[in-house]
Enzyme design. Structure first.
Site, PDB file in Angstrom:
ATOM      1  N   HIS A  63       0.845  -1.074   0.063  1.00 25.80           N
ATOM      2  CA  HIS A  63      -0.043   0.118   0.073  1.00 25.80           C
ATOM      3  C   HIS A  63       1.008   1.194   0.083  1.00 25.80           C
ATOM      4  O   HIS A  63       2.067   1.296   0.221  1.00 25.80           O
ATOM      5  CB  HIS A  63      -0.994  -0.086   1.240  1.00 25.80           C
ATOM      6  CG  HIS A  63      -0.435   0.160   2.387  1.00 25.80           C
ATOM      7  ND1 HIS A  63       0.604  -1.079   3.129  1.00 25.80           N
ATOM      8  CD2 HIS A  63      -0.394   0.991   3.408  1.00 25.80           C
ATOM      9  CE1 HIS A  63       0.945  -0.777   4.228  1.00 25.80           C
ATOM     10  NE2 HIS A  63       0.506   0.656   4.598  1.00 25.80           N
ATOM     11  N   ASP A  67       5.926   4.716   4.836  1.00 22.71           N
ATOM     12  CA  ASP A  67       6.682   3.668   5.733  1.00 22.71           C
ATOM     13  C   ASP A  67       6.682   2.147   4.708  1.00 22.71           C
ATOM     14  O   ASP A  67       7.279   1.287   5.331  1.00 22.71           O
ATOM     15  CB  ASP A  67       6.287   3.553   7.010  1.00 22.71           C
ATOM     16  CG  ASP A  67       4.888   3.222   7.095  1.00 22.71           C
ATOM     17  OD1 ASP A  67       3.980   3.801   6.460  1.00 22.71           O
ATOM     18  OD2 ASP A  67       4.756   2.457   8.227  1.00 22.71           O
ATOM     19  N   HIS A 269       6.227  -5.659  12.323  1.00 23.77           N
ATOM     20  CA  HIS A 269       5.516  -4.266  12.264  1.00 23.77           C
ATOM     21  C   HIS A 269       4.949  -3.919  13.583  1.00 23.77           C
ATOM     22  O   HIS A 269       4.001  -3.860  13.986  1.00 23.77           O
ATOM     23  CB  HIS A 269       4.529  -4.308  11.225  1.00 23.77           C
ATOM     24  CG  HIS A 269       3.981  -3.034  10.826  1.00 23.77           C
ATOM     25  ND1 HIS A 269       2.948  -2.412  11.326  1.00 23.77           N
ATOM     26  CD2 HIS A 269       4.251  -2.500   9.857  1.00 23.77           C
ATOM     27  CE1 HIS A 269       2.576  -1.148  10.896  1.00 23.77           C
ATOM     28  NE2 HIS A 269       3.339  -1.130   9.797  1.00 23.77           N
TER      29      HIS A 269
END
Lengths: 308, 308
Positions: A63, A67, A269
């Site tokens: 996406h 980041d 993450h």
């Protein structure tokens, strides 16, 4: 037999820390690199990991958050400065193409190689190679986002040499045909490949979540992964934050992995609030028996499944 | 007395290495941060150096190459995620504004603070504060590029209390006026500030080259720097490459520093071909007696000059 390794190049959410860079993970399958996301600065771990600038390469961006995509520019430029001329296949949304073209115009950098841009705008198979395919599934994030699966096709079963000899089939071409799934007629008799080979040997399946809430669709998409790399930005105390920001908790990651029968779950993450990840591991391990934690430059071997 | 330190956040040319990130250097002057260039990934060293997300801040981008500007996006976003609301002043060419607006549109990130954008398109003073100014000078690079100088204004000399007493000037407001450069009339007599104070105490001057060939103009621009941070991409064996790519050799850096009478020279922006920088230092030290080498996260104190 194709050797397959996964290497984490960045494991922090939104903001890097001294220890963790921004999202990026690469699968090295034989001599090919399959890169998923390219957060700012990931090229340094790419360099540290010695992955090489001239390999066959496909890059997938889940996406269009900084980041997850900002590091793509630097990586491409560095590969070009290293003299790469082989094209790179890049998979992402239309905005990714715009991101690349606009920045190449503004920052004025040319590459020695072509980018084959593949726009990913709906679910399905995005890559089909001889030995594997890569498919994507809508994730559920603040912005349009896709999760990815690498699925190797099953390999033919082991050729039963003794049996073939008993059928008096001559060695050579016919053996090879039977071995690779081709039925033959020999001496007026139909001989099926399946008679001469053991059960098909299953390929490996690896799932990459990107940023997402857990969904039923993703649970089905990731079914039976050998290895699932799944985001766990928060621990379950921060469930409400996870909902608000369209992320998952470690507990939710483990539940999804458990329900989709993933063999191994790698959490990644992590929000920068967690200096110690042990809290997240513990809540995931309470649900799934095979939970591991991503760290920058951690290298994970992905062996073939033992035949059942 | 204002404390001033310089911290290198990235010291590699074009491509980062395991040890060196891409170009970025920050001057911490009192509570203000003055950042020069923001190569990809510099935010990690910014975080490591504990520079703080909420300080007064000015950012200068010398030129629009990816290895000097790409990290700006991530830094701005990280400051915003840390809750910064104070505006940031950004100085750069028109393309920098386009780079920021286009990426903010495409990657869709909003900031909690404003960016005061200052377009730098010609030489001269770009910042004038009470205690210092920052000026720029055309560099000579592949693309339009500027070098920068921070120049502190001289501080008034030390107030000579004994002398003031001998003139029977009453303590208080008149002392303060004399001390800060204001002449006064006292008892019908003109008393000059210069009579009551020692010689002005010189401010500090710091030069930042960005990417450039050495030029006569830059030699004059950097005249009498306390500290000159100057690129030395190559050693002098690679002089031809330096000319072709519009960079400087360590020897050229030292000659320029010597001719401009810079007190200290810091070499930075090293080609990745040099694992060992000793070669570059040696050729520079043969010319200038005070040569040091930039390293990521190296912190350099910049004391006031001793009064002559």
């Amino acid at each position: 037999m194709v050797d397959m390794k996964l290497i984490f190049l960045g494991t922090s959410a939104a903001i890097p820390t001294a220890e963790r860079g921004l999202s990026s993970v690469v699968i090295k399958r034989g001599n090919e690199l399959l890169l998923f996301d390219a957060g700012e600065g990931m090229q340094r771990n790419f360099i540290r990991a010695g992955l090489g600038m001239n390999k066959r390469m496909k890059i997938f961006i889940t996406h269009m958050h900084a980041d997850h995509c900002l590091g793509l520019l630097g990586l491409l430029q560095t590969m070009s400065l290293h003299g790469r001329t082989m094209a790179v296949d890049v998979y992402g949304q239309k905005k990714l193409a715009e991101f690349l073209t606009e920045n190449m115009r503004i920052i004025n950098f040319g590459l020695l190689f072509n980018i084959n841009m593949h726009i990913v705008d709906c679910e399905g198979v995005v890559v089909k190679e001889k030995e594997y395919q890569i498919s994507c599934c809508e994730a559920k994030h603040v912005v349009h986002s896709f999760s990815y699966c690498l699925t190797e096709f099953d390999r033919p079963g082991i050729f039963m040499l003794d049996k073939a000899k008993r059928f008096n089939i001559p060695e050579g071409d016919l053996y090879s045909k039977l071995q690779h799934g081709q039925d033959i007629i020999y001496n007026g008799e139909l001989i099926r490949s399946s008679q001469m080979t053991g059960p098909p040997r299953p390929g490996r399946k690896i799932g990459i979540s990107g940023d997402t809430r857990p969904t039923v669709k993703l649970r089905d998409f990731f079914r039976n992964c050998d290895l699932l790399v799944y985001e766990s930005t928060y621990n379950h105390d921060k469930y409400q934050k996870a909902v608000e920001n369209f992320h998952s908790t470690a507990r939710e990651a483990a539940i999804l992995a458990q329900e989709s029968e993933a063999k191994r779950l790698f959490l990644t993450h992590f929000s920068t609030r967690y200096e110690e990840i042990s809290e997240l591991i513990n809540e995931a391990r309470a649900i799934h028996e095979n939970v591991e934690v991503a760290e920058d430059l951690k290298l994970v071997d992905i062996p073939y499944r033992k035949s059942d």
